[in-house]
Design a protein around this motif. Structure first.
Motif, mmCIF file in Angstrom:
data_model
loop_
_atom_site.group_PDB
_atom_site.id
_atom_site.type_symbol
_atom_site.label_atom_id
_atom_site.label_comp_id
_atom_site.label_asym_id
_atom_site.label_seq_id
_atom_site.Cartn_x
_atom_site.Cartn_y
_atom_site.Cartn_z
ATOM 1 N N LEU A 32 0.827 -1.206 0.000
ATOM 2 C CA LEU A 32 0.000 0.000 0.000
ATOM 3 C C LEU A 32 0.861 1.256 0.000
ATOM 4 C CD1 LEU A 32 -2.800 1.295 0.154
ATOM 5 C CD2 LEU A 32 -2.678 1.075 2.657
ATOM 6 N N THR A 54 2.424 1.600 -3.482
ATOM 7 C CA THR A 54 1.422 2.054 -4.448
ATOM 8 C C THR A 54 1.120 3.539 -4.269
ATOM 9 O OG1 THR A 54 0.422 -0.153 -4.443
ATOM 10 C CG2 THR A 54 -0.892 1.652 -5.335
ATOM 11 N N ARG A 98 -3.916 1.149 -9.417
ATOM 12 C CA ARG A 98 -3.966 -0.278 -9.751
ATOM 13 C C ARG A 98 -2.834 -0.677 -10.698
ATOM 14 N NH1 ARG A 98 -6.582 -0.663 -14.719
ATOM 15 N NH2 ARG A 98 -7.620 1.239 -15.402
ATOM 16 N N TYR A 107 0.183 -2.358 -12.337
ATOM 17 C CA TYR A 107 0.692 -3.731 -12.230
ATOM 18 C C TYR A 107 1.752 -4.036 -13.284
ATOM 19 C CZ TYR A 107 0.932 -8.788 -12.813
ATOM 20 O OH TYR A 107 1.391 -10.072 -12.947
ATOM 21 N N THR A 113 3.453 -3.676 -5.750
ATOM 22 C CA THR A 113 2.248 -2.878 -5.579
ATOM 23 C C THR A 113 1.092 -3.759 -5.116
ATOM 24 O OG1 THR A 113 1.578 -3.185 -7.881
ATOM 25 C CG2 THR A 113 3.032 -1.321 -7.392
ATOM 26 N N LEU A 114 -0.058 -3.138 -4.841
ATOM 27 C CA LEU A 114 -1.216 -3.891 -4.383
ATOM 28 C C LEU A 114 -1.683 -4.889 -5.443
ATOM 29 C CD1 LEU A 114 -3.346 -1.139 -2.591
ATOM 30 C CD2 LEU A 114 -2.236 -3.114 -1.530
ATOM 31 N N SER A 115 -1.730 -4.475 -6.690
ATOM 32 C CA SER A 115 -2.162 -5.376 -7.752
ATOM 33 C C SER A 115 -1.194 -6.539 -7.923
ATOM 34 C CB SER A 115 -2.295 -4.607 -9.074
ATOM 35 O OG SER A 115 -3.291 -3.616 -8.970
ATOM 36 N N VAL A 140 -1.873 -9.016 -5.158
ATOM 37 C CA VAL A 140 -3.084 -9.803 -5.426
ATOM 38 C C VAL A 140 -2.766 -10.961 -6.362
ATOM 39 C CG1 VAL A 140 -5.352 -9.744 -6.510
ATOM 40 C CG2 VAL A 140 -4.666 -7.897 -4.982
ATOM 41 N N LEU A 171 -7.641 -9.594 -0.765
ATOM 42 C CA LEU A 171 -6.740 -8.506 -1.138
ATOM 43 C C LEU A 171 -7.309 -7.684 -2.291
ATOM 44 C CD1 LEU A 171 -3.261 -10.311 -0.964
ATOM 45 C CD2 LEU A 171 -4.182 -8.638 0.649
ATOM 46 N N SER A 172 -7.909 -8.355 -3.271
ATOM 47 C CA SER A 172 -8.497 -7.619 -4.394
ATOM 48 C C SER A 172 -9.680 -6.775 -3.937
ATOM 49 C CB SER A 172 -8.936 -8.603 -5.480
ATOM 50 O OG SER A 172 -9.980 -9.440 -5.019
ATOM 51 N N THR A 180 -8.262 -3.761 -2.244
ATOM 52 C CA THR A 180 -7.756 -2.842 -3.262
ATOM 53 C C THR A 180 -8.883 -2.056 -3.901
ATOM 54 O OG1 THR A 180 -5.920 -4.358 -3.708
ATOM 55 C CG2 THR A 180 -6.398 -2.673 -5.372
ATOM 56 N N ILE A 224 -9.380 2.077 -3.790
ATOM 57 C CA ILE A 224 -9.525 2.889 -5.005
ATOM 58 C C ILE A 224 -10.871 3.602 -5.020
ATOM 59 C CG2 ILE A 224 -9.654 2.792 -7.517
ATOM 60 C CD1 ILE A 224 -7.714 0.452 -7.424
#
Length: 314
Positions: A90, A93, A242, A244, A259-261, A264, A280-281, A284, A288
């Protein structure tokens, strides 16, 4: 009231009848028109979202039966064994989003101001500026990974010997630089569209009043450009949160660039933890969505034209 309106309202002979308003007819017609788009959104976005939330409530039992654990996966991500990876992703990101969006807005605004000026070859300049944005992200990643090698062109031009993808902060800077290079033309295109809506008469009036270039930019260009600028920032902000493909292809998540994506994908696909990955998704998505909601809530007045804003406040 105009003369025509007075004639209609007075009921004089020969006056055209006032149109009848059908209550509810316009509302149903509007729903019929947007129904196909709503059905498409429900199929493309709604079902995967509901499915992800549903899977996030079950455990990850490979080869067995998943058990309902409620918010267990969320607790693992926020305060449990996966909290370190989640909060680190997080922060990364947020770091990428802040610096990349800030640089892209500044560079995109400068590019739009240049492209908006009348000069010979302006069409060629506009077309060439969009080339980085048109290049696929995979090609961009390979291109910048080659240029950021120790013997690459970046170190050759700067006279340094930085190992850009070999440590934490140079790796993060490399991703921001590559993302800024690729996406700044997109913001320039959106901002240019807003600049073309500003009447030239306003600039002429400002010149007559003795306003210089900076004064015209601050008092004429920037206020009238704000709706288009805020829309561009919102689009880019949601896209950056997001991110990736670029960090995945450029660094693979090494040296603190996950990153968060990416987290995931690592959890749900590489580690086959579908329940935890779905949690996790979902987190996220909530982050967002929350950022977009706050942005629209506090910057919403800049997204509306002056007439709509006055009508809403009235």
């Amino acid at each position: 009231m105009t003369t025509t309106s007075k004639v209609r309202a007075s009921g004089l002979p020969g006056a055209p009848p006032l149109p009848k308003r059908h209550k509810g007819g316009g509302t149903w017609a509007a729903w019929y028109l947007v129904a196909p788009a709503l059905l498409l959104l429900a199929a493309v976005i709604g079902y995967p979202l509901v499915k992800a939330i549903y899977l996030s409530l079950f455990s990850d039992t490979i080869g067995g039966t998943s058990e309902f654990i409620g918010l267990g996966n969320y607790r693992t991500a926020l305060t449990g064994d996966g909290a370190g990876d989640f909060w680190s992703a997080l922060r990364v990101t947020g770091l990428f989003t802040f610096f990349s969006v800030a640089l892209e807005v500044a560079i995109g605004l400068a590019m739009a101001l240049v492209m908006h000026r009348a000069f010979r070859g302006r069409g060629l300049v506009r077309a060439s500026v969009l080339v980085p944005w048109a290049i696929p992200t995979a090609v961009t990643s390979v291109l910048w990974r080659w240029m950021l090698q120790p013997e690459g062109i970046v170190n050759h031009l700067t006279g340094g010997s930085t190992l850009w993808t070999g440590s934490q902060w140079p790796s993060r800077a490399a991703i921001v630089i590559a993302d800024t290079w690729k996406t700044s033309p997109f913001l320039a295109l959106l901002i240019l569209a807003g600049l073309q809506l500003i009447p030239d008469e306003l600039y002429e009036a400002a010149r007559v009043d003795g306003a210089g270039a900076w004064r015209r930019f601050r008092s004429v260009t920037l206020p009238l450009l704000m709706p288009s600028l805020m829309v561009a920032v919102l689009f880019r902000l949601l896209d950056a949160l997001r991110i990736y493909d670029l960090p995945q292809l450029l660094t693979g998540g090494a040296n603190g660039t996950t990153t968060l994506s990416m987290l995931v994908v690592q959890s749900s696909i590489q580690q086959t933890k579908f329940g935890y990955g779905s949690a996790l998704s979902t987190l996220t998505f909530l982050i967002i969505f929350g950022v977009a909601l706050v942005f629209i809530r506090f910057m919403g007045t800049s997204l509306l034209p002056a007439d709509d804003e006055e009508g809403r406040t009235a």
